[in-house]
Design a protein around this motif. Structure first.
Motif, short mmCIF file in Angstrom:
data_model
loop_
_atom_site.label_atom_id
_atom_site.label_comp_id
_atom_site.label_asym_id
_atom_site.label_seq_id
_atom_site.Cartn_x
_atom_site.Cartn_y
_atom_site.Cartn_z
N ILE A 15 -3.38 -11.69 13.40
CA ILE A 15 -4.59 -11.72 12.92
C ILE A 15 -5.53 -11.89 11.34
N GLY A 16 -4.49 -12.05 10.35
CA GLY A 16 -4.25 -11.72 9.60
C GLY A 16 -3.61 -13.43 8.56
N TYR A 17 -3.03 -13.96 9.38
CA TYR A 17 -2.78 -15.79 8.91
C TYR A 17 -3.73 -16.18 9.77
N VAL A 18 -3.44 -16.65 11.79
CA VAL A 18 -3.99 -17.01 12.09
C VAL A 18 -5.84 -17.11 11.61
N GLY A 19 -6.17 -15.70 11.33
CA GLY A 19 -7.70 -15.79 11.00
C GLY A 19 -8.26 -16.17 9.84
N MET B 234 -3.09 -20.32 15.71
CA MET B 234 -1.58 -20.24 16.22
C MET B 234 -1.00 -21.01 16.96
N PHE B 235 -1.29 -21.89 17.26
CA PHE B 235 0.18 -23.29 17.29
C PHE B 235 0.46 -23.70 16.08
N GLY B 236 0.00 -23.89 14.79
CA GLY B 236 0.24 -23.37 12.95
C GLY B 236 0.94 -22.80 13.03
N PHE B 237 0.87 -21.66 13.16
CA PHE B 237 2.07 -20.18 13.40
C PHE B 237 3.26 -20.29 13.49
N ILE B 238 3.27 -20.70 15.04
CA ILE B 238 4.58 -20.83 15.54
C ILE B 238 5.19 -22.18 14.96
N ILE B 239 4.70 -23.47 14.94
CA ILE B 239 5.46 -24.00 14.13
C ILE B 239 5.68 -23.69 12.93
N ALA C 184 -2.15 -22.26 8.90
CA ALA C 184 -1.09 -21.48 9.95
C ALA C 184 -0.02 -21.60 8.85
N SER C 185 0.61 -23.16 9.29
CA SER C 185 2.20 -22.80 9.52
C SER C 185 2.80 -23.17 8.19
#
Length: 253
Positions: A104-108, A152-157, A76-77
């Protein structure tokens, strides 16, 4: 809801995985297999059972969780960092795509990759250790929930990081140590009472304990507490993502 945009982001991220199968899939599976060989077969054959479960089987949930969390964060990150780094994120933000659809696209996609990887490791474990899954539906639900949460945590990072080095700081310096100290290779009941109490402040303990319960029906922490802690962490991540898009933190600057 613009499902076309979600599908486009999702397919793009998944296509990147198929182009890097050795790095994205083969490498984590092989690395985890080495743990099974060393700890499960070699060392595990000389250790007594824990809570009535052979040591080789006992470490399976912990090893899957360790790979699941690190790969979810990594997928995700990197997925959101590259558009930010190259500047193509502005094209996504200027398109008629909502923040929810982007997430939704990236995290999914990241969660899908991690879930597939977790299932592959579970299948691979059968080559080294004999085990049974007592609650398969709960196991799968916990697997998916953890993958979504840490994606989702990785998306934040990925949004926070402005260099490739920063992408690795939290997974290597925080997540990996917490995983090793969270009962991946042992039961926290084996620790002195003081350290048992200290260990309960480690959020990874609840993830591994709940996942292990779905396999063997035994856990260091009550299943309800483990599930509740996971949902709390997911809620915190959702609030953080909401704040990022509301303020435009590092996305619109």
């Amino acid at each position: 809801m613009n499902f076309y945009s979600i599908r486009a982001i999702y397919k793009f991220e998944m296509a990147r995985t198929w182009r890097t199968l050795m790095q994205s899939v083969a490498s984590p599976v092989i690395s985890t297999s080495l743990y099974f060989i060393v700890f499960g077969s070699a060392i595990g054959s000389r250790m007594v059972a824990i809570d009535g479960v052979s040591y080789g089987a006992f470490i399976i949930p912990g090893l899957i969780m360790m790979s699941l969390m690190t790969q979810s964060i990594s997928n995700a990150s990197f997925g959101i960092y590259m558009p930010t780094f190259s500047g193509t994120i502005y094209e996504v933000l200027s398109a008629p795509v909502s923040a929810l659809e982007i997430v939704i696209g990236y995290v999914g996609a990241a969660a899908t990759k991690s879930t597939i990887l977790g299932l592959l490791i579970l299948i691979t474990a059968r080559l080294f250790v004999d085990y049974q899954v007592q609650h398969p539906v709960m196991m799968l639900a916990f697997l998916v929930l953890t993958a979504v949460t840490f994606s989702m945590f990785g998306f934040i990072i990925g949004v926070w990081a402005d260099t490739f080095e920063k992408l690795q700081i939290i997974p290597l310096m925080i997540i990996t140590p917490l995983t090793f100290l969270g009962g991946s290779f042992y039961s926290i009941k084996m620790l002195p009472e003081f350290w048992q109490t200290v260990t309960l402040f480690n959020p990874v303990v609840y993830l591994i304990s709940g996942f292990r319960w779905s396999f063997f029906g035994v856990a260091d922490v009550h299943m309800g507490v483990s599930l509740g802690m996971t949902l709390v962490f997911l809620l915190v991540c959702m609030l953080a993502v909401w704040w990022i898009f509301k303020t435009g933190y590092k996305l619109k600057s």
